[in-house]
Design a protein around this motif. Structure first.
Motif, PDB file in Angstrom:
ATOM      1  N   CYS A  57      41.822  12.782 -46.315  1.00  0.00           N
ATOM      2  CA  CYS A  57      41.990  13.241 -44.916  1.00  0.00           C
ATOM      3  C   CYS A  57      42.761  12.220 -44.077  1.00  0.00           C
ATOM      4  CB  CYS A  57      40.627  13.523 -44.295  1.00  0.00           C
ATOM      5  SG  CYS A  57      39.838  14.964 -45.000  1.00  0.00           S
ATOM      6  N   ARG A  58      43.601  11.442 -44.726  1.00  0.00           N
ATOM      7  CA  ARG A  58      44.389  10.455 -43.955  1.00  0.00           C
ATOM      8  C   ARG A  58      45.229  11.188 -42.899  1.00  0.00           C
ATOM      9  NH1 ARG A  58      44.358   5.522 -44.242  1.00  0.00           N
ATOM     10  NH2 ARG A  58      43.384   5.468 -46.294  1.00  0.00           N
ATOM     11  N   GLY A  59      45.226  10.654 -41.677  1.00  0.00           N
ATOM     12  CA  GLY A  59      45.989  11.287 -40.590  1.00  0.00           C
ATOM     13  C   GLY A  59      45.204  12.338 -39.822  1.00  0.00           C
ATOM     14  N   LYS A  60      43.997  12.667 -40.274  1.00  0.00           N
ATOM     15  CA  LYS A  60      43.182  13.686 -39.580  1.00  0.00           C
ATOM     16  C   LYS A  60      42.128  13.007 -38.700  1.00  0.00           C
ATOM     17  CE  LYS A  60      44.743  17.392 -41.875  1.00  0.00           C
ATOM     18  NZ  LYS A  60      45.330  18.564 -41.265  1.00  0.00           N
ATOM     19  N   ILE A  61      41.703  13.729 -37.654  1.00  0.00           N
ATOM     20  CA  ILE A  61      40.707  13.190 -36.717  1.00  0.00           C
ATOM     21  C   ILE A  61      39.527  14.151 -36.598  1.00  0.00           C
ATOM     22  CG2 ILE A  61      40.280  12.569 -34.287  1.00  0.00           C
ATOM     23  CD1 ILE A  61      43.171  11.602 -34.147  1.00  0.00           C
ATOM     24  N   LEU A  62      38.344  13.586 -36.767  1.00  0.00           N
ATOM     25  CA  LEU A  62      37.088  14.336 -36.618  1.00  0.00           C
ATOM     26  C   LEU A  62      36.504  14.011 -35.245  1.00  0.00           C
ATOM     27  CD1 LEU A  62      34.608  15.794 -38.332  1.00  0.00           C
ATOM     28  CD2 LEU A  62      33.691  13.495 -38.298  1.00  0.00           C
ATOM     29  N   ALA A  63      36.118  15.050 -34.480  1.00  0.00           N
ATOM     30  CA  ALA A  63      35.430  14.821 -33.202  1.00  0.00           C
ATOM     31  C   ALA A  63      33.953  15.149 -33.373  1.00  0.00           C
ATOM     32  CB  ALA A  63      36.034  15.708 -32.118  1.00  0.00           C
ATOM     33  N   THR A  64      33.088  14.229 -32.935  1.00  0.00           N
ATOM     34  CA  THR A  64      31.644  14.478 -33.016  1.00  0.00           C
ATOM     35  C   THR A  64      31.085  14.521 -31.594  1.00  0.00           C
ATOM     36  OG1 THR A  64      31.189  12.100 -33.254  1.00  0.00           O
ATOM     37  CG2 THR A  64      31.337  13.374 -35.275  1.00  0.00           C
ATOM     38  N   LEU A  65      30.611  15.692 -31.173  1.00  0.00           N
ATOM     39  CA  LEU A  65      30.012  15.868 -29.845  1.00  0.00           C
ATOM     40  C   LEU A  65      28.506  16.016 -30.024  1.00  0.00           C
ATOM     41  CD1 LEU A  65      32.462  18.373 -28.096  1.00  0.00           C
ATOM     42  CD2 LEU A  65      32.606  15.884 -28.322  1.00  0.00           C
ATOM     43  N   PHE A  66      27.783  14.940 -29.730  1.00  0.00           N
ATOM     44  CA  PHE A  66      26.324  14.962 -29.906  1.00  0.00           C
ATOM     45  C   PHE A  66      25.656  14.943 -28.534  1.00  0.00           C
ATOM     46  CE2 PHE A  66      24.983  14.777 -34.380  1.00  0.00           C
ATOM     47  CZ  PHE A  66      26.229  14.965 -34.938  1.00  0.00           C
ATOM     48  N   TYR A  67      25.142  16.126 -28.143  1.00  0.00           N
ATOM     49  CA  TYR A  67      24.423  16.279 -26.876  1.00  0.00           C
ATOM     50  C   TYR A  67      22.947  15.941 -27.058  1.00  0.00           C
ATOM     51  CZ  TYR A  67      28.415  19.102 -25.167  1.00  0.00           C
ATOM     52  OH  TYR A  67      29.650  19.558 -24.770  1.00  0.00           O
ATOM     53  N   GLU A  68      22.550  15.635 -28.304  1.00  0.00           N
ATOM     54  CA  GLU A  68      21.155  15.301 -28.633  1.00  0.00           C
ATOM     55  C   GLU A  68      21.168  14.098 -29.553  1.00  0.00           C
ATOM     56  OE1 GLU A  68      19.250  18.408 -30.885  1.00  0.00           O
ATOM     57  OE2 GLU A  68      17.970  18.904 -29.208  1.00  0.00           O
ATOM     58  N   PRO A  69      20.082  13.294 -29.583  1.00  0.00           N
ATOM     59  CA  PRO A  69      20.070  12.116 -30.458  1.00  0.00           C
ATOM     60  C   PRO A  69      20.186  12.471 -31.944  1.00  0.00           C
ATOM     61  CG  PRO A  69      18.234  12.062 -28.903  1.00  0.00           C
ATOM     62  CD  PRO A  69      18.849  13.414 -28.795  1.00  0.00           C
ATOM     63  N   SER A  70      20.736  11.545 -32.701  1.00  0.00           N
ATOM     64  CA  SER A  70      20.867  11.723 -34.154  1.00  0.00           C
ATOM     65  C   SER A  70      21.145  10.372 -34.794  1.00  0.00           C
ATOM     66  CB  SER A  70      22.038  12.664 -34.444  1.00  0.00           C
ATOM     67  OG  SER A  70      22.376  12.639 -35.819  1.00  0.00           O
ATOM     68  N   THR A  71      20.595  10.162 -35.960  1.00  0.00           N
ATOM     69  CA  THR A  71      20.997   9.007 -36.777  1.00  0.00           C
ATOM     70  C   THR A  71      21.785   9.518 -37.982  1.00  0.00           C
ATOM     71  OG1 THR A  71      19.091   7.710 -36.099  1.00  0.00           O
ATOM     72  CG2 THR A  71      20.154   7.053 -38.156  1.00  0.00           C
ATOM     73  N   ARG A  72      21.117  10.300 -38.836  1.00  0.00           N
ATOM     74  CA  ARG A  72      21.707  10.720 -40.105  1.00  0.00           C
ATOM     75  C   ARG A  72      22.929  11.628 -39.952  1.00  0.00           C
ATOM     76  NH1 ARG A  72      16.897   9.273 -40.796  1.00  0.00           N
ATOM     77  NH2 ARG A  72      16.675  10.330 -38.829  1.00  0.00           N
ATOM     78  N   THR A  73      22.768  12.687 -39.173  1.00  0.00           N
ATOM     79  CA  THR A  73      23.840  13.684 -39.133  1.00  0.00           C
ATOM     80  C   THR A  73      25.100  13.073 -38.544  1.00  0.00           C
ATOM     81  OG1 THR A  73      22.094  15.289 -38.769  1.00  0.00           O
ATOM     82  CG2 THR A  73      24.339  16.063 -38.474  1.00  0.00           C
ATOM     83  N   GLN A  74      24.937  12.392 -37.417  1.00  0.00           N
ATOM     84  CA  GLN A  74      26.109  11.824 -36.763  1.00  0.00           C
ATOM     85  C   GLN A  74      26.757  10.742 -37.636  1.00  0.00           C
ATOM     86  OE1 GLN A  74      25.429   9.802 -33.036  1.00  0.00           O
ATOM     87  NE2 GLN A  74      27.484  10.225 -32.366  1.00  0.00           N
ATOM     88  N   MET A  75      25.945   9.805 -38.114  1.00  0.00           N
ATOM     89  CA  MET A  75      26.552   8.694 -38.875  1.00  0.00           C
ATOM     90  C   MET A  75      27.077   9.151 -40.230  1.00  0.00           C
ATOM     91  SD  MET A  75      24.299   5.392 -38.015  1.00  0.00           S
ATOM     92  CE  MET A  75      23.826   4.993 -36.347  1.00  0.00           C
ATOM     93  N   SER A  76      26.419  10.116 -40.844  1.00  0.00           N
ATOM     94  CA  SER A  76      26.930  10.564 -42.149  1.00  0.00           C
ATOM     95  C   SER A  76      28.240  11.338 -41.966  1.00  0.00           C
ATOM     96  CB  SER A  76      25.896  11.379 -42.922  1.00  0.00           C
ATOM     97  OG  SER A  76      25.581  12.555 -42.234  1.00  0.00           O
ATOM     98  N   PHE A  77      28.375  12.095 -40.875  1.00  0.00           N
ATOM     99  CA  PHE A  77      29.669  12.746 -40.611  1.00  0.00           C
ATOM    100  C   PHE A  77      30.749  11.695 -40.343  1.00  0.00           C
ATOM    101  CE2 PHE A  77      27.908  17.089 -39.815  1.00  0.00           C
ATOM    102  CZ  PHE A  77      28.824  17.767 -40.582  1.00  0.00           C
ATOM    103  N   GLN A  78      30.386  10.695 -39.550  1.00  0.00           N
ATOM    104  CA  GLN A  78      31.394   9.670 -39.216  1.00  0.00           C
ATOM    105  C   GLN A  78      31.825   8.899 -40.460  1.00  0.00           C
ATOM    106  OE1 GLN A  78      29.221   7.643 -36.090  1.00  0.00           O
ATOM    107  NE2 GLN A  78      30.085   8.953 -34.504  1.00  0.00           N
ATOM    108  N   THR A  79      30.838   8.458 -41.255  1.00  0.00           N
ATOM    109  CA  THR A  79      31.211   7.695 -42.457  1.00  0.00           C
ATOM    110  C   THR A  79      31.920   8.598 -43.465  1.00  0.00           C
ATOM    111  OG1 THR A  79      28.965   7.993 -43.253  1.00  0.00           O
ATOM    112  CG2 THR A  79      29.490   5.862 -42.310  1.00  0.00           C
TER     113      THR A  79
END
Ligand code: CP
Length: 354
Positions: free
Chosen positions: A38-60
């Motif tokens: 996915c080089r050159g692509k950008i992922l946006a994460t909009l978290f309106y609620e707390p998260s550890t696993r879902t947010q960080m696993s998507f980011q990593t």
């Protein structure tokens, strides 16, 4: 892959599930092979609620695929705090990114986002409704451990009313064959009707019980869940439900040697600390699998082209959905959208019966 948005696990065909699972297993075996996917692509994460696993696993996951990440983990740090609508936020953020991941406390928020998005949308949890990427994580873990998603006896324990991971998992396993669900909860926290109604197909069935002791010896999988404090109207109501179910080493002695204990995490007090050392507990491995299956999902959805300007919808008239937690009752411009499921008319956003 034809799938563009993942709002509900049932958006996937079973063929697409197989494709994702096989890719996730390949990535897990050899992540280096995918580091430029996915080089050159950008992922946006909009978290309106707390998260550890879902947010960080998507980011990593995106970083390990060679892409980049933008977004917020607290809406108060964004223009949402100035009153910006969900529709406007989505239109803006999807002009900047190639794929959108959203978690929101309001049911149906991910479905609503997809109406206005120019890029694929992934539901990372919408209130007490659904959490399909947790389901991908759960199915990957069960497939690895049991070699099949058919013919299992699966106990689900805790807050079955508010636990979106439970709703998504039962609906997903209900598409496979001959699974038996054992629902372990207090009467107040029973599974909602819209989930139980769909269970009876493909030779699947369910029973409801009150205690872990009476069923743990029959289970292949035990899916523990936390009582969802943030979904209760008052502290007193939460206090009446918390602490009712607790998995202890004594209860584990009654279980089969090949039981697998899963939990979407975070856990609070429903599993005694010493149970973590039992080799039948698989929740930390499960959370790691979440990163590999999300890598597979991002890799597949990033193949879609960005669309043009999002479509215009007619402004709604009258009340649509009886569920006060439905996004259509919070973002008043949303079109009234319904669907027919099992002979019933339901809200497209939150699945409530109309
Ligand atoms: N399982 C799960 O959704 O965890 P987080 O709330 O930490 O993302």
């Amino acid at each position: 892959m034809k799938l563009r948005n993942l709002i509900d696990f049932n958006d996937l065909t079973l063929g697409e599930w197989d494709e994702l699972y096989e890719l996730a297993v390949r990535i897990k075996k050899n992540p280096a092979e995918f580091r430029d996917r996915c080089r050159g692509k950008i992922l946006a994460t909009l978290f309106y609620e707390p998260s550890t696993r879902t947010q960080m696993s998507f980011q990593t996951a995106m970083m390990r695929l060679g892409g980049k990440v933008i977004g917020f983990s607290d809406p108060n740090s964004s223009s949402v705090s100035k009153g910006e609508t969900l529709r406007d936020t989505v239109k803006i953020v999807t002009a900047y990114s190639d794929i959108l991941v959203i978690r929101n406390p309001i049911e149906g928020a991910a479905y609503a986002s997809a109406l206005y998005s120019r890029v694929p949308v992934i539901n990372a949890g919408d209130g007490g409704h659904l959490h399909p990427t947790q389901t991908l994580t759960d199915l990957m873990t069960i497939s690895e451990l049991k070699g099949s998603l058919d013919g299992l006896t699966v106990g689900l324990c805790g807050d079955l009313l508010n636990g979106r991971t439970v709703h998504s998992l039962i609906r997903a396993l209900g598409r496979f064959k001959n699974n038996r669900f054992v629902l372990i909860s207090t009467p107040e926290l029973r599974l909602p009707d819209y989930v139980t109604k769909d269970v009876g197909e493909n030779g699947n069935s369910y029973i409801e019980v009150k205690t872990l002791e009476e069923c743990i010896g029959d289970l292949d999988i035990l899916y523990m869940t936390r009582i969802q404090r943030e979904r209760f109207a008052s502290k007193e109501e939460y206090a009446r439900q918390s602490g009712v179910y607790r998995l202890t080493t004594d209860k584990m002695k009654l279980a089969k040697p090949d039981l697998a204990v899963l939990h979407p995490l975070p856990k609070v007090d429903e599993i005694a600390y010493e149970v973590d050392d039992d080799p039948r507990t698989m929740y930390f491995e499960q959370a790691e699998n979440g990163m590999y299956i999300r890598m597979a999902l991002i890799a597949k959805l990033c193949e879609h082209e960005r669309t043009g300007r999002s479509p215009a919808y007619p402004l709604p008239e009258g009340v649509c959905c009886p569920n006060p937690r439905c996004i259509s009752n919070h973002e008043k411009y949303l079109p009234r959208l319904t669907k027919e499921v099992s002979g019933e008319t339901r809200c497209c956003y939150c699945d409530s019966r109309l």
